[in-house]
Design a protein around this motif. Structure first.
Motif, PDB file in Angstrom:
ATOM      1  N   UNK A  69      46.998  16.741  18.944  1.00 60.15           N
ATOM      2  CA  UNK A  69      46.787  17.608  20.112  1.00 60.15           C
ATOM      3  C   UNK A  69      45.872  16.990  21.163  1.00 60.15           C
ATOM      4  N   UNK A  70      45.336  15.789  20.863  1.00 53.62           N
ATOM      5  CA  UNK A  70      44.424  15.142  21.808  1.00 53.62           C
ATOM      6  C   UNK A  70      43.100  15.852  21.946  1.00 53.62           C
ATOM      7  N   UNK A  71      42.620  16.431  20.854  1.00 51.99           N
ATOM      8  CA  UNK A  71      41.396  17.220  20.891  1.00 51.99           C
ATOM      9  C   UNK A  71      40.207  16.409  20.365  1.00 51.99           C
ATOM     10  N   UNK A  72      39.114  16.325  21.090  1.00 52.36           N
ATOM     11  CA  UNK A  72      37.944  15.582  20.615  1.00 52.36           C
ATOM     12  C   UNK A  72      37.321  16.216  19.369  1.00 52.36           C
ATOM     13  N   UNK A  73      36.750  15.373  18.510  1.00 52.97           N
ATOM     14  CA  UNK A  73      36.086  15.822  17.286  1.00 52.97           C
ATOM     15  C   UNK A  73      34.669  15.255  17.251  1.00 52.97           C
ATOM     16  N   UNK A  74      33.710  16.122  16.975  1.00 51.37           N
ATOM     17  CA  UNK A  74      32.309  15.718  16.833  1.00 51.37           C
ATOM     18  C   UNK A  74      31.888  16.018  15.396  1.00 51.37           C
ATOM     19  N   UNK A  75      31.524  14.990  14.660  1.00 53.43           N
ATOM     20  CA  UNK A  75      31.129  15.159  13.264  1.00 53.43           C
ATOM     21  C   UNK A  75      29.649  15.506  13.182  1.00 53.43           C
ATOM     22  N   UNK A  76      29.322  16.476  12.317  1.00 51.84           N
ATOM     23  CA  UNK A  76      27.944  16.941  12.168  1.00 51.84           C
ATOM     24  C   UNK A  76      27.529  16.955  10.703  1.00 51.84           C
ATOM     25  N   UNK A  77      26.227  16.741  10.494  1.00 54.40           N
ATOM     26  CA  UNK A  77      25.646  16.917   9.179  1.00 54.40           C
ATOM     27  C   UNK A  77      24.773  18.151   9.201  1.00 54.40           C
ATOM     28  N   UNK A  78      23.451  17.939   9.120  1.00 56.11           N
ATOM     29  CA  UNK A  78      22.516  19.065   9.129  1.00 56.11           C
ATOM     30  C   UNK A  78      22.011  19.398  10.528  1.00 56.11           C
ATOM     31  N   UNK A  79      22.413  18.633  11.538  1.00 59.00           N
ATOM     32  CA  UNK A  79      21.979  18.907  12.903  1.00 59.00           C
ATOM     33  C   UNK A  79      20.535  18.541  13.165  1.00 59.00           C
ATOM     34  N   UNK A  80      19.998  17.582  12.404  1.00 59.24           N
ATOM     35  CA  UNK A  80      18.597  17.188  12.586  1.00 59.24           C
ATOM     36  C   UNK A  80      18.439  15.962  13.477  1.00 59.24           C
ATOM     37  N   UNK A  81      19.522  15.494  14.097  1.00 60.50           N
ATOM     38  CA  UNK A  81      19.456  14.320  14.959  1.00 60.50           C
ATOM     39  C   UNK A  81      18.551  14.542  16.156  1.00 60.50           C
ATOM     40  N   UNK A  82      18.106  13.437  16.742  1.00 59.37           N
ATOM     41  CA  UNK A  82      17.154  13.505  17.853  1.00 59.37           C
ATOM     42  C   UNK A  82      17.663  12.799  19.100  1.00 59.37           C
ATOM     43  N   UNK A  83      18.978  12.569  19.188  1.00 62.76           N
ATOM     44  CA  UNK A  83      19.541  11.904  20.358  1.00 62.76           C
ATOM     45  C   UNK A  83      20.746  12.645  20.938  1.00 62.76           C
ATOM     46  N   UNK A  84      21.046  13.830  20.428  1.00 65.31           N
ATOM     47  CA  UNK A  84      22.197  14.585  20.932  1.00 65.31           C
ATOM     48  C   UNK A  84      23.530  14.026  20.488  1.00 65.31           C
ATOM     49  N   UNK A  85      23.538  13.145  19.499  1.00 63.05           N
ATOM     50  CA  UNK A  85      24.773  12.468  19.116  1.00 63.05           C
ATOM     51  C   UNK A  85      25.779  13.325  18.386  1.00 63.05           C
ATOM     52  N   UNK A  86      25.359  14.452  17.806  1.00 62.88           N
ATOM     53  CA  UNK A  86      26.281  15.299  17.049  1.00 62.88           C
ATOM     54  C   UNK A  86      26.463  16.667  17.689  1.00 62.88           C
TER      55      UNK A  86
END
Length: 463
Positions: free
Chosen positions: A64-81
């Motif tokens: 479908x051409x839909x972007x996917x953002x993979x996440x863990x616990x959401x504790x990142x500090x750069x906005x990467x997830x």
């Protein structure tokens, strides 16, 4: 690209109740611990429970051409997830099993959603441990550690995540599964794709399994030193002197006056001497006592007031001051938590630059450093009203100060990030460090893994 309603219908047909669309779930998926949030709400949060769930999600996303953002616990500090409008948030937190532990081979095979601290509590029962030790170890996932190339307090002696991973299972954007790396101590067959994936921040594939390189628990004493100095530059010079003396502490953490005062206030400790900075150093293993005595002598010669403890519990209480940094920063205002590294000998000069930037830009930047490896965490404090979704926008004058700081680190032979990653917060400076040719080559590599460019778009390599 298909309409969100069509994508959501396909996800629900394939994955059922593992697809969540509540406002709370979508709102949580927009942000991480950096204070930054993506624009708009994602289409859905898929809470994967198996490799098959990940494959189904990515096949639908590709079709479908839909972007996917993979996440863990959401504790990142750069906005990467952070997942935003029109994107699928793929949560790996539910895949948290330990699949195998082989003490005789010093390896474990785990799913990505297991917490770093939980893994080590299980391994300790077998006399083993996984060395990466981020300050967020009790709330961050192993998969997130790997995706960001995390570090922590023990890096100077025991290395970073890259040094503790033997292999990875990776699902590509089209749903294929790759088994990368090996289970052997040595292995140089073909290109080292495992190391390429470590620190790739979800731009090459989704990590669904990891073969980890373990260590045996360190026998012997643990000695902890708390050394106070009149100012942060003197403390930085003392840390460089420890390294120059050939000592190899397990931990060497530096807190400047502002960060130290904030933590003391948070923990209801007596206020430190105004302007004072502190080094907290820990030695371990059979030589710990002799090493701690030698380090203490170096610190005293450098002007430090030194307290040395050979009690493990007391040592952990001293380290709790350092580990309490982030909640202490939250008491000062809104915080942009940053991460640069310089050669260890350049630490004093980098602290000089931070003081200059505070004066010239009129900002407050409490800073701590993993002094054993030259990794600094400047915290830009500012007042801001909550924006969309309750997340404050970073003001322009703070970004100007951060720009000055990043360029100072590069001038000193350093790097933009030692362990937090690029994400969205540092992508505008990435080409300054890499150079245009390498920046473009790395972008081309991501396209080989992800031709349709659906994996974490807008992160790391975005113009």
């Amino acid at each position: 690209m298909s309409e969100p309603e069509e994508v959501l219908a396909l996800l629900r047909a394939a994955l059922g109740d593992r697809v969540e669309t509540t406002d709370a779930a979508l709102g949580e998926a927009r942000a991480d611990k950096s204070g930054h949030a993506a624009s708009g709400m994602p289409i859905a949060v898929v809470r994967a429970a198996s490799v098959r769930d990940v494959q189904e999600t990515l096949r639908i996303a590709t079709a479908t051409g839909t972007p996917v953002v993979t996440r863990g616990a959401g504790t990142g500090l750069a906005g990467g997830a952070n997942a935003g409008a029109g994107e699928i948030a793929l949560s790996m937190r539910g895949m948290d099993r330990i699949l195998e532990v082989r003490p005789e081979d010093l390896l474990a095979v785990v799913e990505p959603g297991i917490l770093n601290g939980d893994l080590n509590r299980v391994l300790a029962e077998r006399g083993l441990w996984w060395a990466p030790d981020p300050a967020s170890r009790d709330i961050s996932t192993v998969g997130g550690n790997i995706a960001t190339g995390a570090g922590g307090l023990l890096c100077a002696k025991y290395g970073v995540v890259r040094d503790a991973v033997l292999g990875l299972d990776l699902v590509l954007a089209d749903g294929r599964v790759l088994t990368l790396g090996h289970r052997t101590v040595k292995g140089v067959t073909g290109l080292d794709l495992t190391s390429l994936v470590i620190g790739s921040e979800g731009t090459l594939g989704v990590i669904v399994g990891a073969t980890l390189k373990l260590r045996r628990l360190i026998p012997g004493a643990v000695c902890t030193i708390a050394a106070t100095f009149s100012d942060v530059r003197t403390a930085a010079e003392a840390s460089a002197a420890v390294t120059a003396a050939g000592a190899q502490p397990a931990i060497m953490e530096l807190m400047d006056a502002a960060s130290l005062a904030a933590v003391h206030a948070l923990l209801h400790l007596d206020p430190p001497i105004p302007g004072a900075a502190q080094l907290t150093i820990q030695t371990d293993g059979p030589a710990a006592v002799g090493e701690s005595d030698a380090i203490a002598a170096v610190l005293v010669a450098a002007g430090g007031t030194v307290v040395l403890s050979r009690d493990r519990e007391e040592g952990e209480r001293l380290l709790a001051i350092r580990r309490s940094l982030h909640p202490a920063m939250e008491t000062l205002g809104t915080t942009l938590i940053e991460d640069v590294s310089v050669p260890r000998s350049a630490l004093p000069a980098m602290f000089d630059e931070i003081a200059r930037i505070e004066r010239e830009h009129g900002v407050v930047i409490p800073t701590v450093a993993h002094a054993g490896d030259g990794n600094l965490h400047p915290n830009f404090i500012f007042d801001a009203a909550p924006g969309e979704g309750g997340v404050a926008e970073v003001p322009d004058h703070i970004w100007a100060a951060a720009d000055d700081l990043f360029r100072a680190a590069l001038r000193l032979g350093g790097t933009l990030t030692g362990e937090h990653g690029i994400g969205v917060l540092k992508r505008r400076w990435l080409a300054d460090e890499l150079g245009e040719d390498q920046w473009e080559l790395q972008r081309q590599i991501t396209r080989v893994f992800d031709p349709a460019r659906i994996l974490n778009p807008g992160k790391v390599f975005a113009p």
